[in-house]
Design an enzyme around this catalytic site. Sequence first.
Site, PDB file in Angstrom:
ATOM      1  N   LYS A  31      -7.802  -1.342  11.504  1.00  0.00           N
ATOM      2  CA  LYS A  31      -7.022  -1.666  10.292  1.00  0.00           C
ATOM      3  C   LYS A  31      -5.901  -0.634  10.127  1.00  0.00           C
ATOM      4  O   LYS A  31      -4.777  -0.962   9.742  1.00  0.00           O
ATOM      5  CB  LYS A  31      -7.940  -1.690   9.057  1.00  0.00           C
ATOM      6  N   ASP A  37       4.992 -13.782  12.670  1.00  0.00           N
ATOM      7  CA  ASP A  37       3.709 -14.361  12.273  1.00  0.00           C
ATOM      8  C   ASP A  37       2.624 -13.290  12.398  1.00  0.00           C
ATOM      9  O   ASP A  37       2.066 -13.079  13.471  1.00  0.00           O
ATOM     10  CB  ASP A  37       3.416 -15.565  13.195  1.00  0.00           C
ATOM     11  N   GLU A  90       0.851  -1.204   0.000  1.00  0.00           N
ATOM     12  CA  GLU A  90       0.000   0.000   0.000  1.00  0.00           C
ATOM     13  C   GLU A  90       0.881   1.247   0.000  1.00  0.00           C
ATOM     14  O   GLU A  90       1.693   1.450   0.915  1.00  0.00           O
ATOM     15  CB  GLU A  90      -0.927  -0.032   1.232  1.00  0.00           C
ATOM     16  N   HIS A 109      -3.470   9.945  -0.397  1.00  0.00           N
ATOM     17  CA  HIS A 109      -3.347   8.527  -0.722  1.00  0.00           C
ATOM     18  C   HIS A 109      -3.313   8.330  -2.235  1.00  0.00           C
ATOM     19  O   HIS A 109      -2.471   7.610  -2.766  1.00  0.00           O
ATOM     20  CB  HIS A 109      -4.528   7.758  -0.111  1.00  0.00           C
TER      21      HIS A 109
HETATM   22  P1  NAD Z   1      10.988 -21.935  17.416  1.00  0.00           P
HETATM   23  O1  NAD Z   1      10.523 -23.215  17.991  1.00  0.00           O
HETATM   24  O2  NAD Z   1      11.555 -21.972  16.029  1.00  0.00           O
HETATM   25  O3  NAD Z   1      12.077 -21.263  18.347  1.00  0.00           O
HETATM   26  C1  NAD Z   1      11.898 -21.074  19.720  1.00  0.00           C
HETATM   27  C2  NAD Z   1      12.982 -21.815  20.474  1.00  0.00           C
HETATM   28  O4  NAD Z   1      14.239 -21.194  20.261  1.00  0.00           O
HETATM   29  C3  NAD Z   1      12.763 -21.756  21.957  1.00  0.00           C
HETATM   30  O5  NAD Z   1      11.831 -22.727  22.338  1.00  0.00           O
HETATM   31  C4  NAD Z   1      14.172 -21.990  22.501  1.00  0.00           C
HETATM   32  O6  NAD Z   1      14.432 -23.362  22.656  1.00  0.00           O
HETATM   33  C5  NAD Z   1      15.072 -21.475  21.384  1.00  0.00           C
HETATM   34  N1  NAD Z   1      15.769 -20.210  21.718  1.00  0.00           N
HETATM   35  C6  NAD Z   1      17.073 -19.934  21.438  1.00  0.00           C
HETATM   36  N2  NAD Z   1      17.393 -18.701  21.864  1.00  0.00           N
HETATM   37  C7  NAD Z   1      16.302 -18.181  22.428  1.00  0.00           C
HETATM   38  C8  NAD Z   1      16.007 -16.921  23.061  1.00  0.00           C
HETATM   39  N3  NAD Z   1      16.924 -15.959  23.190  1.00  0.00           N
HETATM   40  N4  NAD Z   1      14.765 -16.717  23.529  1.00  0.00           N
HETATM   41  C9  NAD Z   1      13.822 -17.666  23.420  1.00  0.00           C
HETATM   42  N5  NAD Z   1      14.039 -18.870  22.841  1.00  0.00           N
HETATM   43  C10 NAD Z   1      15.279 -19.137  22.351  1.00  0.00           C
HETATM   44  O7  NAD Z   1       9.845 -20.832  17.369  1.00  0.00           O
HETATM   45  P2  NAD Z   1       8.702 -20.381  18.350  1.00  0.00           P
HETATM   46  O8  NAD Z   1       9.004 -18.969  18.693  1.00  0.00           O
HETATM   47  O9  NAD Z   1       8.467 -21.343  19.448  1.00  0.00           O
HETATM   48  O10 NAD Z   1       7.435 -20.444  17.399  1.00  0.00           O
HETATM   49  C11 NAD Z   1       7.238 -19.455  16.414  1.00  0.00           C
HETATM   50  C12 NAD Z   1       6.741 -20.085  15.150  1.00  0.00           C
HETATM   51  O11 NAD Z   1       5.572 -20.855  15.426  1.00  0.00           O
HETATM   52  C13 NAD Z   1       6.312 -19.067  14.151  1.00  0.00           C
HETATM   53  O12 NAD Z   1       6.923 -19.347  12.921  1.00  0.00           O
HETATM   54  C14 NAD Z   1       4.793 -19.261  14.034  1.00  0.00           C
HETATM   55  O13 NAD Z   1       4.355 -18.975  12.737  1.00  0.00           O
HETATM   56  C15 NAD Z   1       4.651 -20.707  14.368  1.00  0.00           C
HETATM   57  N6  NAD Z   1       3.338 -21.179  14.852  1.00  0.00           N
HETATM   58  C16 NAD Z   1       2.343 -20.319  15.224  1.00  0.00           C
HETATM   59  C17 NAD Z   1       1.142 -20.823  15.678  1.00  0.00           C
HETATM   60  C18 NAD Z   1       0.058 -19.878  16.125  1.00  0.00           C
HETATM   61  O14 NAD Z   1       0.351 -18.708  16.330  1.00  0.00           O
HETATM   62  N7  NAD Z   1      -1.166 -20.316  16.300  1.00  0.00           N
HETATM   63  C19 NAD Z   1       0.962 -22.203  15.780  1.00  0.00           C
HETATM   64  C20 NAD Z   1       2.015 -23.050  15.416  1.00  0.00           C
HETATM   65  C21 NAD Z   1       3.218 -22.537  14.974  1.00  0.00           C
END
Ligand code: NAD
Length: 452
Positions: free
Chosen positions: A281, A297, A98, A395
Amino acid sequence: MEEEAKNLIDIDEISLNGKSSRFPGFYKHDLSIRLDLLEQWYPLTTNEKWMLKRETLTPELADVMVENAIGVFGLPLGVAVNIQLNERDYIVPMVVEESSVIAALSNSARLIRDHGTLTSEATDPIMFSQVQLVEVKNPEHAKKTILKKKKDLLRVANQQDPVLAKLGGGARDIEVRIIDSLSGPMVIVHIIVDCRDAMGANAVNTMAETLAPILAELAEGEAICKIVSNLSDRRLVRVRMEMEVDCLARAGFTGEQAADRIIKAYHFAEADPYRAATHNKGVMNGIDPILIATGNDWRACEAGVHAFAARTGKYKPVSHFSRDKSGKLIGEMEIPMALGIVGGVTSIHPGVKILLKLMKVKTSKELAEVAAAAGLLQNFTAVWTLATEGIQKGHMTLHARNVAVFAGAIGEMAIKVANQMAHEGRVRYDRAKQILKHLLVRETQDQEDQNQ
Ligand code: NAD
């Protein structure tokens, strides 16, 4: 070229984090100069600049990221400049189609930098997952039994993510709710987790799936869903802007009048969900592009913000405008923001890695504070414009090049057609076609004249 870039920085404008994001007239330069200018903010390598300009994601990596990949899809990447938040400067990358979004954020950031203050504060990065237990004969008894085992349950949850626990995060608490549903009463267990710098959905989902059979046994029931809640109302950001009103004078309205019209426009959103949806929005216009640029996400965040907006049972605007005793315009907002700077694709997407460095955010909390502040600023600009000159003029002027290209103009010709439409105040497909035809005829005639 780089000399020219250096001369354009106002070195007096340096904030707490050492550099200024105030780039006067940034939009007037061509794309390559802008990249050179950014070097004054962050030392981009030649390769990084090339990647930002040409390719931040290879088809090979895309093939790893999703199933059935057939390529990589492009969208404009820009940066909003001038942002000063919590007395720190920020350059904010935005991926958005946009036309007016990046301009609006840069302009409102400049305005508030000169005439007000912008602050934001995020809570700890607390997420939770839910385990749904059904066919529980005695829900109250199940609740007590589960809560009695809280310590053991938390230990098992934390064994699933030693990294998180080591970083000072991890499972913190277990809560149990009993809800009525179309299938009768259900016991819902919340596993509360500090996710540190990750968004945390995968982390909390893993904990929920591990605990689900144990919880089902304790409740003498059956577990169905085990999943993160996107209504992450323990992971909130509060943003506040304060602004002198004189600078709001516009389109024949004084600053006082403009401020009062902004508040009435907000009251419209407060009273009417049809308007509240568009008001919100406007907030997400400032947030989603940052989430895309930083590999976050945005669907999860959108779901959270809209659910939060409806938490009283009526869909409401997430931001509020008022005036304080001294007459300043006050904008306030509180929204859930579940963002990560590690995990998901943030640590693998090459473009995201560069853009997170460019933003200079050190924690997921800081990223959430910047993104939410961008949302409030974006929303403020939209409401201010709506309440004064109307949204279409600015816009459509910015959208004019898109209309020109849609009508068949390319390159320089598209710019000429767009400028003419903007000058006339008539940005329309049919007018673009007419101007293009006229310019092409004139160009052919000029060519013939030169050949004679
Ligand atoms: P991830 O599992 O890839 O990474 C998180 C992990 O990284 C942590 O569990 C930890 O073990 C590690 N880590 C390393 N350094 C860290 C730090 N400094 N702080 C925190 N953790 C650290 O990702 P995630 O964040 O658990 O999940 C995010 C993903 O899940 C996104 O891509 C999202 O799209 C997806 N997702 C979203 C949904 C939803 O929102 N409903 C559902 C399923 C999956």
